[in-house]
Structure formats: structure tokens, C-alpha cells
Design a protein around this motif. Structure first.
Motif, PDB file in Angstrom:
ATOM      1  N   GLY A  85      35.705  52.184  30.008  1.00  0.00           N
ATOM      2  CA  GLY A  85      34.761  53.193  30.509  1.00  0.00           C
ATOM      3  C   GLY A  85      33.708  53.594  29.493  1.00  0.00           C
ATOM      4  N   VAL A  86      33.694  52.953  28.306  1.00  0.00           N
ATOM      5  CA  VAL A  86      32.694  53.246  27.270  1.00  0.00           C
ATOM      6  C   VAL A  86      31.891  51.974  26.988  1.00  0.00           C
ATOM      7  CG1 VAL A  86      32.321  54.055  24.899  1.00  0.00           C
ATOM      8  CG2 VAL A  86      34.197  54.998  26.276  1.00  0.00           C
ATOM      9  N   PHE A  87      32.583  50.899  26.669  1.00  0.00           N
ATOM     10  CA  PHE A  87      31.891  49.624  26.452  1.00  0.00           C
ATOM     11  C   PHE A  87      31.283  49.122  27.760  1.00  0.00           C
ATOM     12  CE2 PHE A  87      31.657  44.988  26.117  1.00  0.00           C
ATOM     13  CZ  PHE A  87      30.881  44.884  24.972  1.00  0.00           C
ATOM     14  N   VAL A  88      31.983  49.366  28.847  1.00  0.00           N
ATOM     15  CA  VAL A  88      31.494  49.009  30.189  1.00  0.00           C
ATOM     16  C   VAL A  88      31.624  50.230  31.104  1.00  0.00           C
ATOM     17  CG1 VAL A  88      31.931  46.510  30.153  1.00  0.00           C
ATOM     18  CG2 VAL A  88      33.793  48.076  30.717  1.00  0.00           C
ATOM     19  N   PRO A  89      30.810  50.288  32.161  1.00  0.00           N
ATOM     20  CA  PRO A  89      30.849  51.478  33.035  1.00  0.00           C
ATOM     21  C   PRO A  89      31.988  51.432  34.057  1.00  0.00           C
ATOM     22  CG  PRO A  89      29.114  49.991  33.730  1.00  0.00           C
ATOM     23  CD  PRO A  89      29.754  49.346  32.527  1.00  0.00           C
ATOM     24  N   ASN A  90      33.181  51.062  33.615  1.00  0.00           N
ATOM     25  CA  ASN A  90      34.329  51.028  34.517  1.00  0.00           C
ATOM     26  C   ASN A  90      35.599  51.112  33.679  1.00  0.00           C
ATOM     27  OD1 ASN A  90      35.757  50.803  36.897  1.00  0.00           O
ATOM     28  ND2 ASN A  90      35.518  48.575  37.072  1.00  0.00           N
ATOM     29  N   ILE A  91      36.655  51.627  34.268  1.00  0.00           N
ATOM     30  CA  ILE A  91      37.961  51.702  33.603  1.00  0.00           C
ATOM     31  C   ILE A  91      38.935  50.884  34.442  1.00  0.00           C
ATOM     32  CG2 ILE A  91      39.833  53.227  32.878  1.00  0.00           C
ATOM     33  CD1 ILE A  91      37.776  55.488  32.612  1.00  0.00           C
ATOM     34  N   SER A  92      39.681  49.960  33.803  1.00  0.00           N
ATOM     35  CA  SER A  92      40.609  49.137  34.588  1.00  0.00           C
ATOM     36  C   SER A  92      42.044  49.543  34.296  1.00  0.00           C
ATOM     37  CB  SER A  92      40.367  47.649  34.347  1.00  0.00           C
ATOM     38  OG  SER A  92      40.487  47.330  32.987  1.00  0.00           O
ATOM     39  N   PHE A  93      42.631  48.970  33.254  1.00  0.00           N
ATOM     40  CA  PHE A  93      44.035  49.248  32.925  1.00  0.00           C
ATOM     41  C   PHE A  93      44.269  48.826  31.483  1.00  0.00           C
ATOM     42  CE2 PHE A  93      43.588  45.245  35.317  1.00  0.00           C
ATOM     43  CZ  PHE A  93      43.852  44.362  34.295  1.00  0.00           C
TER      44      PHE A  93
ATOM     45  N   SER B  52      29.062  35.384  32.685  1.00  0.00           N
ATOM     46  CA  SER B  52      28.052  34.958  33.653  1.00  0.00           C
ATOM     47  C   SER B  52      27.738  36.068  34.659  1.00  0.00           C
ATOM     48  CB  SER B  52      28.499  33.675  34.346  1.00  0.00           C
ATOM     49  OG  SER B  52      29.871  33.734  34.665  1.00  0.00           O
ATOM     50  N   VAL B  53      28.217  37.279  34.348  1.00  0.00           N
ATOM     51  CA  VAL B  53      27.781  38.522  35.004  1.00  0.00           C
ATOM     52  C   VAL B  53      27.775  39.570  33.895  1.00  0.00           C
ATOM     53  CG1 VAL B  53      28.828  37.993  37.257  1.00  0.00           C
ATOM     54  CG2 VAL B  53      30.136  39.321  35.575  1.00  0.00           C
ATOM     55  N   ASN B  54      27.158  40.707  34.159  1.00  0.00           N
ATOM     56  CA  ASN B  54      27.283  41.802  33.196  1.00  0.00           C
ATOM     57  C   ASN B  54      28.671  42.405  33.359  1.00  0.00           C
ATOM     58  OD1 ASN B  54      24.640  42.051  31.786  1.00  0.00           O
ATOM     59  ND2 ASN B  54      23.948  42.088  33.907  1.00  0.00           N
ATOM     60  N   PRO B  55      29.417  42.535  32.238  1.00  0.00           N
ATOM     61  CA  PRO B  55      30.820  42.921  32.366  1.00  0.00           C
ATOM     62  C   PRO B  55      30.994  44.309  32.968  1.00  0.00           C
ATOM     63  CG  PRO B  55      30.131  42.981  30.067  1.00  0.00           C
ATOM     64  CD  PRO B  55      29.006  42.359  30.845  1.00  0.00           C
ATOM     65  N   GLY B  56      32.100  44.487  33.669  1.00  0.00           N
ATOM     66  CA  GLY B  56      32.416  45.794  34.227  1.00  0.00           C
ATOM     67  C   GLY B  56      33.064  45.751  35.601  1.00  0.00           C
ATOM     68  N   PHE B  57      32.705  44.736  36.383  1.00  0.00           N
ATOM     69  CA  PHE B  57      33.207  44.706  37.760  1.00  0.00           C
ATOM     70  C   PHE B  57      33.463  43.272  38.216  1.00  0.00           C
ATOM     71  CE2 PHE B  57      30.513  48.349  37.111  1.00  0.00           C
ATOM     72  CZ  PHE B  57      31.303  49.398  37.595  1.00  0.00           C
TER      73      PHE B  57
ATOM     74  N   ALA C 210      22.853  38.378  28.052  1.00  0.00           N
ATOM     75  CA  ALA C 210      21.607  38.403  27.276  1.00  0.00           C
ATOM     76  C   ALA C 210      21.787  38.088  25.788  1.00  0.00           C
ATOM     77  CB  ALA C 210      20.919  39.757  27.430  1.00  0.00           C
ATOM     78  N   THR C 211      23.029  37.887  25.355  1.00  0.00           N
ATOM     79  CA  THR C 211      23.266  37.614  23.925  1.00  0.00           C
ATOM     80  C   THR C 211      23.198  36.108  23.662  1.00  0.00           C
ATOM     81  OG1 THR C 211      24.722  39.527  23.837  1.00  0.00           O
ATOM     82  CG2 THR C 211      24.896  37.957  22.022  1.00  0.00           C
ATOM     83  N   PRO C 212      22.333  35.675  22.719  1.00  0.00           N
ATOM     84  CA  PRO C 212      22.218  34.230  22.456  1.00  0.00           C
ATOM     85  C   PRO C 212      23.484  33.632  21.840  1.00  0.00           C
ATOM     86  CG  PRO C 212      20.554  35.487  21.230  1.00  0.00           C
ATOM     87  CD  PRO C 212      21.452  36.479  21.885  1.00  0.00           C
ATOM     88  N   VAL C 213      23.747  32.394  22.166  1.00  0.00           N
ATOM     89  CA  VAL C 213      24.926  31.681  21.658  1.00  0.00           C
ATOM     90  C   VAL C 213      24.891  31.546  20.134  1.00  0.00           C
ATOM     91  CG1 VAL C 213      26.013  29.383  21.674  1.00  0.00           C
ATOM     92  CG2 VAL C 213      25.296  30.445  23.827  1.00  0.00           C
ATOM     93  N   MET C 214      23.672  31.422  19.596  1.00  0.00           N
ATOM     94  CA  MET C 214      23.505  31.172  18.146  1.00  0.00           C
ATOM     95  C   MET C 214      24.160  32.230  17.255  1.00  0.00           C
ATOM     96  SD  MET C 214      22.256  28.372  17.465  1.00  0.00           S
ATOM     97  CE  MET C 214      21.746  28.455  15.748  1.00  0.00           C
ATOM     98  N   VAL C 215      24.383  33.430  17.781  1.00  0.00           N
ATOM     99  CA  VAL C 215      24.976  34.495  16.946  1.00  0.00           C
ATOM    100  C   VAL C 215      26.384  34.127  16.479  1.00  0.00           C
ATOM    101  CG1 VAL C 215      23.588  36.352  17.958  1.00  0.00           C
ATOM    102  CG2 VAL C 215      25.844  35.843  18.921  1.00  0.00           C
ATOM    103  N   LEU C 216      26.991  33.106  17.115  1.00  0.00           N
ATOM    104  CA  LEU C 216      28.362  32.731  16.723  1.00  0.00           C
ATOM    105  C   LEU C 216      28.400  31.552  15.746  1.00  0.00           C
ATOM    106  CD1 LEU C 216      30.315  33.163  20.068  1.00  0.00           C
ATOM    107  CD2 LEU C 216      30.086  34.755  18.165  1.00  0.00           C
ATOM    108  N   LYS C 217      27.203  31.109  15.313  1.00  0.00           N
ATOM    109  CA  LYS C 217      27.123  29.901  14.482  1.00  0.00           C
ATOM    110  C   LYS C 217      28.057  29.951  13.260  1.00  0.00           C
ATOM    111  CE  LYS C 217      23.701  26.843  12.426  1.00  0.00           C
ATOM    112  NZ  LYS C 217      23.974  26.979  10.995  1.00  0.00           N
TER     113      LYS C 217
ATOM    114  N   VAL D 155      34.140  30.520  31.023  1.00  0.00           N
ATOM    115  CA  VAL D 155      33.048  31.189  31.730  1.00  0.00           C
ATOM    116  C   VAL D 155      33.660  32.227  32.663  1.00  0.00           C
ATOM    117  CG1 VAL D 155      31.040  30.892  33.248  1.00  0.00           C
ATOM    118  CG2 VAL D 155      31.621  29.111  31.583  1.00  0.00           C
ATOM    119  N   ASP D 156      33.063  33.421  32.666  1.00  0.00           N
ATOM    120  CA  ASP D 156      33.670  34.558  33.368  1.00  0.00           C
ATOM    121  C   ASP D 156      32.625  35.332  34.171  1.00  0.00           C
ATOM    122  OD1 ASP D 156      35.223  36.689  34.143  1.00  0.00           O
ATOM    123  OD2 ASP D 156      35.455  37.538  32.130  1.00  0.00           O
ATOM    124  N   GLY D 157      32.807  35.338  35.483  1.00  0.00           N
ATOM    125  CA  GLY D 157      31.982  36.174  36.355  1.00  0.00           C
ATOM    126  C   GLY D 157      31.283  35.385  37.441  1.00  0.00           C
ATOM    127  N   GLY D 158      31.599  35.692  38.692  1.00  0.00           N
ATOM    128  CA  GLY D 158      30.892  35.085  39.828  1.00  0.00           C
ATOM    129  C   GLY D 158      31.137  33.596  39.994  1.00  0.00           C
TER     130      GLY D 158
END
Ligand code: DX5
Ligand code: ZN
Length: 217
Positions: A40-48, A139-144, A119-126, A175-178
Motif C-alpha cells: 500500500g506504499v510502494f504500490v497503491p494496493n495491499i495484498s497479503f 508488463s503492467v504497472n504493479p499493483g493489480f 518505464a525503467t530501462p533494462v540497462m540499470v541492471l548492467k 514477465v509479469d502482468g497481462g
């Protein structure tokens, strides 16, 4: 052919009968279970959190793929490992001491993954790619669960595949989302190893058949 893995996200399961849902997955071709923890802070949802992970762990011997969408994940590494995580994936975003958190996860005995928002480029993990067991391309914005797949992230899978090949490491790409039957073939072709699927699996008339269809994509 490269190994393909489907990791159904229990976020889309019916929590009123979670035990039965996990048993159904135990009896399926899915090798992993994807466990989405949201604060609920990093993403606009709380799961478990821990109690649900522990309950899932009790019911399965499948590989528990834990995706932390929380701030300061370094505070909870040992607890997630103790609750049953086989793999702990943290986000790049907001992690000021990424290397240190990666080392902490490795020291816990869990496998380690880093997730990138669309929106974060892959290169940041080089610099750290050789330390990672897994890169998670969101592959979606995290949260839902149940959101629409963001097409441009397929290019990021290709970029991650090239980066991993150049580094000579054995890092997997998830890959995660949709994820659907429509985009799964493109994702595998671009170099994905693991596809997370929540809505596609749990809203299917027959989730086990859907998992098999996704694997054949
Ligand atoms: C989103 C989660 C995903 C989600 C995927 O923040 O990280 O794992 O459960 O669900 P679908 O497959 O429905 O997009
Ligand atoms: Zn996830």
C-alpha cells in the motif's frame, strides 16, 4: 528448446478457498507459484504477507516465487525466506542500496530476482546482472491483477536477453502482468523463460488446460 515455466499468480485466486486453489495448481503443469506481496506504499494496493505465504507453503512443494512490491524490502528478507520463499524478487525502483539487498537475499539462502517497472530501462541492471537468478520485466504497472498488457515491454525482454547473453550468466527472464495466449508466444520468442499469469489462468473455464496452452505457445 529452452525450458518454459508458467507461474500462476495467486493474487487472482479465490481466497475463500485458497487451499483448494493451491491443490489445483499442485496438480497442474505450472512449476512455480507467483506470490504478490503489496504494502500500500510502494504500490497503491495491499495484498497479503507472511501468514498467507506460510499457508501456501504448507500446501505445496512447487517453487514459491515471491514478488515483493514493498518499500525497504531488506527489512523482511529473513522472514520471507522463513515463511517459505524459494525466490525473493525485489524492485529496482526505490532501492537505494540494491547490491546490499541482493547480497542479503543470497545470504538468506533464497534465489534472488530484481523487478523493473515498465518505464525503467533494462540497462540499470548492467552491473549486477551476473549476481541475479532472475530479472522480472513488469508488463503492467504493479499493483493489480487483470490489467492490460503494455506492448513496448516486449522490447525490454529482448534487451534483457541480450544483456544476459553478453554477460554469460544463467539469469532467467520472467514477465509479469497481462500475459495472455495472444502475447505469450511473442514473449517466449523474445527470450522470456517464465511467464506469470493471474487473470488468464484463474478466469479460465479450466485453469489446468490454460496452463498447458500457455506452455505450448
Ligand atoms: C501485478 C502483479 C502481478 C499480477 C498479474 O502487480 O505483480 O503478478 O498478479 O496478474 P495478471 O496476470 O492478471 O495481470
Ligand atoms: Zn507479480
Amino acid at each position: 528448446m529452452k525450458k518454459r515455466i508458467i507461474s500462476p499468480s495467486i493474487l487472482s485466486a479465490d481466497f475463500s478457498k485458497l487451499g483448494e486453489e493451491v491443490k489445483l495448481l499442485n496438480d497442474s503443469a505450472a512449476e512455480w507459484l507467483h506470490i504478490d506481496v503489496m504494502d500500500g506504499v510502494f504500490v497503491p494496493n495491499i495484498s497479503f504477507g507472511f501468514p498467507v505465504l506460510k499457508a501456501v507453503r504448507k500446501e505445496t512443494s512447487k517453487f514459491c516465487d515471491v514478488h515483493l512490491m514493498i518499500v525497504q524490502p531488506e527489512r523482511y528478507v529473513e522472514q520471507f525466506k522463513a515463511a517459505g520463499a524459494d525466490l525473493i524478487t525485489i524492485h529496482y525502483e526505490g532501492n537505494y542500496h540494491l547490491d546490499s539487498t541482493i547480497q542479503k537475499i543470497k545470504a538468506s539462502g533464497a534465489k534472488v530476482g530484481v523487478a523493473l517497472n515498465p518505464a525503467t530501462p533494462v540497462m540499470v541492471l548492467k552491473e549486477v546482472i551476473h549476481l541475479l537468478d532472475l530479472v522480472l520485466i513488469m508488463s503492467v504497472n504493479p499493483g493489480f491483477g487483470g490489467q492490460k498488457f503494455i506492448q513496448y515491454t516486449i522490447n525490454k525482454v529482448t534487451e534483457a536477453r541480450n544483456m544476459i547473453n553478453e554477460s554469460g550468466s544463467y539469469t532467467l527472464i520472467e514477465v509479469d502482468g497481462g500475459v495472455t495466449l495472444e502475447n505469450a508466444p511473442k514473449l517466449f520468442a523474445a527470450g522470456a523463460d517464465v511467464l506469470v499469469a493471474g487473470n488468464t489462468v484463474f478466469s479460465a473455464a479450466n485453469p489446468k488446460v490454460m496452463i498447458e496452452q500457455l506452455l505450448k505457445c
